[in-house]
Scaffold this active site. Sequence first.
Site, PDB file in Angstrom:
ATOM      1  N   SER A 145      -6.702  21.705 -18.230  1.00 15.68           N
ATOM      2  CA  SER A 145      -7.008  20.661 -18.696  1.00 15.68           C
ATOM      3  C   SER A 145      -6.227  19.477 -18.526  1.00 15.68           C
ATOM      4  CB  SER A 145      -7.242  20.906 -20.276  1.00 15.68           C
ATOM      5  OG  SER A 145      -7.961  19.981 -20.703  1.00 15.68           O
ATOM      6  N   ASP A 297      -8.994  13.033 -17.638  1.00 17.60           N
ATOM      7  CA  ASP A 297      -7.914  14.131 -17.575  1.00 17.60           C
ATOM      8  C   ASP A 297      -8.582  14.864 -16.349  1.00 17.60           C
ATOM      9  OD1 ASP A 297     -10.111  15.756 -18.441  1.00 17.60           O
ATOM     10  OD2 ASP A 297      -8.885  16.851 -19.905  1.00 17.60           O
ATOM     11  N   ASP A 299      -9.382  17.928 -15.429  1.00 16.81           N
ATOM     12  CA  ASP A 299     -10.665  18.673 -15.399  1.00 16.81           C
ATOM     13  C   ASP A 299     -11.886  17.779 -15.892  1.00 16.81           C
ATOM     14  OD1 ASP A 299     -10.124  19.116 -18.085  1.00 16.81           O
ATOM     15  OD2 ASP A 299     -10.971  20.833 -18.130  1.00 16.81           O
ATOM     16  N   ASP A 301     -12.985  16.629 -18.552  1.00 22.94           N
ATOM     17  CA  ASP A 301     -13.898  16.932 -19.744  1.00 22.94           C
ATOM     18  C   ASP A 301     -13.303  15.823 -20.856  1.00 22.94           C
ATOM     19  OD1 ASP A 301     -11.334  17.971 -20.391  1.00 22.94           O
ATOM     20  OD2 ASP A 301     -12.195  19.801 -21.179  1.00 22.94           O
TER      21      ASP A 301
END
Length: 568
Positions: A145, A297, A299, A301
Amino acid sequence: MSIVEERYEKWVNHPNLDPRYKEVLAEMTPEEKNDAFYTTIEFGTAGMRGLLGPGTNRINIHTIRKATQGFAEYIKEHGEKACEEGIAIGYDNRHMSRELAFDCADLLAKNGIKAYVFKSLRPTPELSFAVRHLGCFGGIMITASHNPKEYNGYKLYDSKGCQLVPDLAAQVIDRVNAIDDELAIETNITEDQKKLVQVIGKDVDEPYYENVLSIQLNPDVEKDITIVFSPEHGTANVPVREIYKRTGYHDIPVEEQCTPDPDFSQTPTPNPEQPGAYELALKYAADNDADIILVCDPDADRMGVGVKHDGEYVVMTGNQSGAVLLEYILSQLHAQGKMPDNPVMFNTVVTSDLGEKVAADHGVETEKTLTGFKFIGEKVAKYEQTHEKNYVFGYEESYGSLIKPFVRDKDAPQACLMLAEAAAYYKKQGKDLVDVLNDLYAKHGTYEESQVALSLAGEAGAKRIQQILSDLRKDAPKEIAGEPVVKSEDYKEEIIEENGEKKPLTGFVKSDVLKYYLEDGSWIAVRPSGTEPKCKFYYCVKGSDKADAHEKTEKFQQAMAELTGTAE
């Protein structure tokens, strides 16, 4: 021999040890050796996350194989159908992400389980979508993340595209813990087993994009805004820019941060919660007179937002951008006659009260969950079955939101599209998004939300965090900075205490979280991070105006630092 030495010797002398780790192990200091082996890496609020490197307390090929073999045992126990439905696997731009993802696919195939693995990096929300779109039994996402470059991680998903909630995660963890020797697990597979691995890509991308495009409430709004966009070297680059291209929004990418660089070499941090994530985007915005800045960010999400307001760029908190998104969505649903019956909005116990007031103003119920979007995903799935309530929005204070639940996790591409639409809509009215936020303050009260994260790495750090929570339970504060505590909630002991009376706290799984409500309408929460070696202090402070809220925030932060012995 200590447990650390025993584990270290086992690793350093094991014939199956990945050769790349031998030199690292040989050069470890006693402190590094202790941190790498004093415990085994555990599942937290978002799966496993940790430093890359050799050791039982690290993310590496062997600890990921152990987790995947445990997951495989769990899948096989659900029968042949579960194995045939298979597992979707995604990954981000980090070191080893692709290697780990394909290794997971091979290990699943070795266990007779079908694996769908993306050809190249994709966002976490698209992995969640893929699970449901392909009818899979579950999913795996290799990502850390928003953590620094030294980290990687491993998230597990159920058939609903939702991260495993604690009771399901516990079943997998039991099977993982039953594996004695992670180094003995190998992923060499036969030609027949290779047929169980299917590479996916555009066949999932297109349906995902179509669903993202479907969230628009005013697709014909005049798109007279300029957006500076940064994927922070991560997975948002392709999907967000493709969605803007298809909808006609003018975005200017921060080119230096569009390469999928695992070292994040052109950004001080890939975390939208930290100011460094916006440095280069702010320069681009000033040079191009942009209306908004959107930063995702790695990834994809989470999405952070900057807004040009009175000639200056203001970076909004996740609480603020979430409240503005909520206001826009709910107001448009009402205006267009599309508000469903029994509407419900979800956020967490550490999310600002402002969103709940916005929702109530539009006749929408708020349900709170523990931190971790899986709890929101679980509620979405529940009401989809019972039809008791209808989902209209969900968000967390940490820059994560979900507009339409065809995904069951935070979805930055959706948020980027809806934020752009909101900015264009309000610009037509002569407002920017900060003006909208100020209108909400004028209507519902002024709030300042903040978070202080105390970083305490290693075994000593973990013990110190436990001690902070233990001390607060033993000697609960009656006042903070002179403001009386009128109610407290302990999510681990499942207790509410109000006016000296204790009663059960229901509707949540046990979690190590404490929350103190103050007489002035503010609250403070304390919880250990489930993904990092940190103790987090959350502040939602209500003031008569911005200056008053800010002054009170500083007082509360100082008081909590003194109370917990963490003042500098």
